[in-house]
Design an enzyme around this catalytic site. Structure first.
Site, PDB file in Angstrom:
ATOM      1  N   TYR A   1      -6.159  -2.519   9.566  1.00 30.32           N
ATOM      2  CA  TYR A   1      -4.950  -3.149  10.088  1.00 30.32           C
ATOM      3  C   TYR A   1      -4.020  -2.092  10.661  1.00 30.32           C
ATOM      4  CZ  TYR A   1      -2.204  -1.694   5.995  1.00 30.32           C
ATOM      5  OH  TYR A   1      -1.540  -0.951   5.044  1.00 30.32           O
TER       6      TYR A   1
ATOM      7  N   ARG B   1      -4.012   5.393  16.175  1.00 33.78           N
ATOM      8  CA  ARG B   1      -4.447   5.260  14.774  1.00 33.78           C
ATOM      9  C   ARG B   1      -5.329   4.031  14.590  1.00 33.78           C
ATOM     10  NH1 ARG B   1       0.005   5.308  10.088  1.00 33.78           N
ATOM     11  NH2 ARG B   1       0.368   3.210  10.874  1.00 33.78           N
TER      12      ARG B   1
ATOM     13  N   ARG C   1     -23.357 -13.468   3.667  1.00 35.72           N
ATOM     14  CA  ARG C   1     -22.973 -12.264   2.926  1.00 35.72           C
ATOM     15  C   ARG C   1     -24.140 -11.300   2.674  1.00 35.72           C
ATOM     16  NH1 ARG C   1     -22.539 -10.217  -2.207  1.00 35.72           N
ATOM     17  NH2 ARG C   1     -20.584  -9.157  -2.732  1.00 35.72           N
TER      18      ARG C   1
ATOM     19  N   HIS D   1     -24.423  -6.796   2.061  1.00 30.35           N
ATOM     20  CA  HIS D   1     -23.599  -5.586   2.016  1.00 30.35           C
ATOM     21  C   HIS D   1     -23.675  -4.830   3.342  1.00 30.35           C
ATOM     22  CE1 HIS D   1     -23.092  -6.416  -2.172  1.00 30.35           C
ATOM     23  NE2 HIS D   1     -22.293  -5.375  -2.298  1.00 30.35           N
TER      24      HIS D   1
ATOM     25  N   LYS E   1      -6.709   3.158   7.586  1.00 28.14           N
ATOM     26  CA  LYS E   1      -5.776   2.064   7.295  1.00 28.14           C
ATOM     27  C   LYS E   1      -6.581   0.794   7.010  1.00 28.14           C
ATOM     28  CE  LYS E   1      -1.151   0.680   8.798  1.00 28.14           C
ATOM     29  NZ  LYS E   1      -0.498   0.783   7.520  1.00 28.14           N
TER      30      LYS E   1
ATOM     31  N   GLU F   1       1.091  10.122  -2.025  1.00 27.84           N
ATOM     32  CA  GLU F   1       1.946   9.271  -1.188  1.00 27.84           C
ATOM     33  C   GLU F   1       2.357   8.076  -2.030  1.00 27.84           C
ATOM     34  OE1 GLU F   1      -0.116   7.464   2.144  1.00 27.84           O
ATOM     35  OE2 GLU F   1      -1.961   7.251   0.987  1.00 27.84           O
TER      36      GLU F   1
ATOM     37  N   LEU G   1      -2.528   8.412   3.964  1.00 30.22           N
ATOM     38  CA  LEU G   1      -2.524   7.861   5.316  1.00 30.22           C
ATOM     39  C   LEU G   1      -1.633   8.771   6.165  1.00 30.22           C
ATOM     40  CD1 LEU G   1      -3.420   5.317   7.025  1.00 30.22           C
ATOM     41  CD2 LEU G   1      -1.031   4.657   6.833  1.00 30.22           C
TER      42      LEU G   1
HETATM   43  N1  PMP Z   1       0.924   5.410   3.329  1.00 30.59           N
HETATM   44  C1  PMP Z   1       0.465   4.170   3.100  1.00 30.59           C
HETATM   45  C2  PMP Z   1      -0.511   3.954   1.993  1.00 30.59           C
HETATM   46  C3  PMP Z   1       0.915   3.099   3.890  1.00 30.59           C
HETATM   47  O1  PMP Z   1       0.446   1.856   3.687  1.00 30.59           O
HETATM   48  C4  PMP Z   1       1.879   3.332   4.899  1.00 30.59           C
HETATM   49  C5  PMP Z   1       2.423   2.203   5.739  1.00 30.59           C
HETATM   50  N2  PMP Z   1       1.500   1.751   6.623  1.00 30.59           N
HETATM   51  C6  PMP Z   1       2.328   4.636   5.107  1.00 30.59           C
HETATM   52  C7  PMP Z   1       1.831   5.661   4.295  1.00 30.59           C
HETATM   53  C8  PMP Z   1       3.349   4.968   6.175  1.00 30.59           C
HETATM   54  O2  PMP Z   1       2.770   4.942   7.436  1.00 30.59           O
HETATM   55  P1  PMP Z   1       3.637   4.613   8.745  1.00 30.59           P
HETATM   56  O3  PMP Z   1       4.774   5.568   8.755  1.00 30.59           O
HETATM   57  O4  PMP Z   1       2.706   4.831   9.859  1.00 30.59           O
HETATM   58  O5  PMP Z   1       4.088   3.191   8.603  1.00 30.59           O
END
Ligand code: PMP
Length: 283
Positions: free
Chosen positions: A32, A51, A100, A102, A147, A179, A203
């Site tokens: 996403y 991204r 379904r 895998h 993502k 994070e 991320l």
């Molecule tokens: N880390 C994670 C796990 C996230 O879900 C997000 C939000 N998408 C971010 C960091 C921040 O990323 P961004 O600044 O691109 O929204």
């Protein structure tokens, strides 16, 4: 009536039907992206498209029309009457619907593409209230750079945060802070801005990247080096970053005050400079 995008069409959201065999539903086999609309333009759409393409590539998912994301996003804003407002656009692409197994289906399958827009409050340049955060063990997989819609540890972490009067959950892997459940996290220690380096454990946030650039341009020293939990007692400021909230100060971590608990000098400066780069906020 809310209009969403589904497999090439703009439709009333309540008319959209997704197969129970969709691999997004069965395996979280999808990715996403989220982008923010500021009453007339998206912020750094180019980085979001880059991204999105990378996420697709990393999970070997083909969505041939991936370049159309900016057009889909603007059209959603328009059709929902949000052109003058602030909003977020969410897009999800999954490997499609098939019996379904895998492994990927043996025959070419059209991906499922779904996008919606949600209005956000226009908070202008007001500094949001500093938030409480919960610190938890990072139990996620080792491809957090993708993502992916597979977000169960993030969901559970965020829920536990909420149950403890916190707005966000920050994660530590072997004592090193990576994070947060839906944001990147920054600290100020000895006047230096610290955040986890880009790696498979975080991320690569687009807000993170812009905040690092702005800090560097402002003469603030930035170290992309993980902060160890044991260093938390020495921090003077902490904040999280993400697309919808930009820069949000942290008040407490597991109940302990971060710095003096108020938005710090560097946090304020970075938020102000970030918002000044958004064209509509210059009005
Ligand atoms: N880390 C994670 C796990 C996230 O879900 C997000 C939000 N998408 C971010 C960091 C921040 O990323 P961004 O600044 O691109 O929204």
């Amino acid at each position: 009536m809310e209009i969403a995008f589904f497999n090439g069409k703009f439709l009333p959201k309540n008319e959209i039907r997704i197969s129970p065999d969709d691999r997004g539903f069965l395996f979280a086999d999808g990715i996403y992206e989220v982008v923010k609309w500021y009453g007339g333009s998206f912020f750094d759409m180019e980085a979001h498209v880059t991204r999105l393409k990378r996420s697709l590539r990393e999970i070997r998912l083909q969505w041939l029309e991936n370049e159309t994301f900016p057009d889909i996003a603007v059209e959603l804003v328009r059709q929902n009457g949000l052109y003058e407002k602030h909003a977020m656009v969410y897009i999800q692409v999954t490997r499609g619907a098939a019996p379904r197994t895998h492994h990927f289906p043996d025959y070419p399958l059209p991906p499922t593409v779904y996008a919606f827009v949600k209005e956000l409050p226009d908070t202008g340049k007001i500094m949001p209230d500093a938030i409480n955060v919960l610190l938890k063990e990072d139990i996620r997989w080792s491809r957090c750079d993708i993502k992916s819609v597979s977000l169960l540890p993030n969901v559970i972490g965020n829920q536990e945060a909420r149950e403890n009067g916190c707005m966000e959950c920050i994660f530590a892997r072997n004592g090193e802070i990576t994070e947060a459940s839906h944001s990147n996290v920054f600290f100020v220690i000895n006047g230096v801005l610290r955040t986890h380096p880009e790696s498979n454990y975080i991320l690569s946030g687009i807000t993170r990247k812009n905040v690092i650039r702005i800090a560097t341009e402002s003469g603030i020293m930035v170290e992309e080096e993980a902060l160890h939990e044991s260093e938390l007692e020495n921090i003077t400021e902490a904040f999280v970053t993400n697309t919808t909230g930009e820069v949000t100060p942290i008040k407490t971590i597991n109940g302990k005050t971060a710095g003096d608990g108020l938005p710090g000098r560097i946090t304020i400066l970075l938020r102000e400079k970030f918002l000044s780069e958004i064209p509509t906020n210059r009005r």
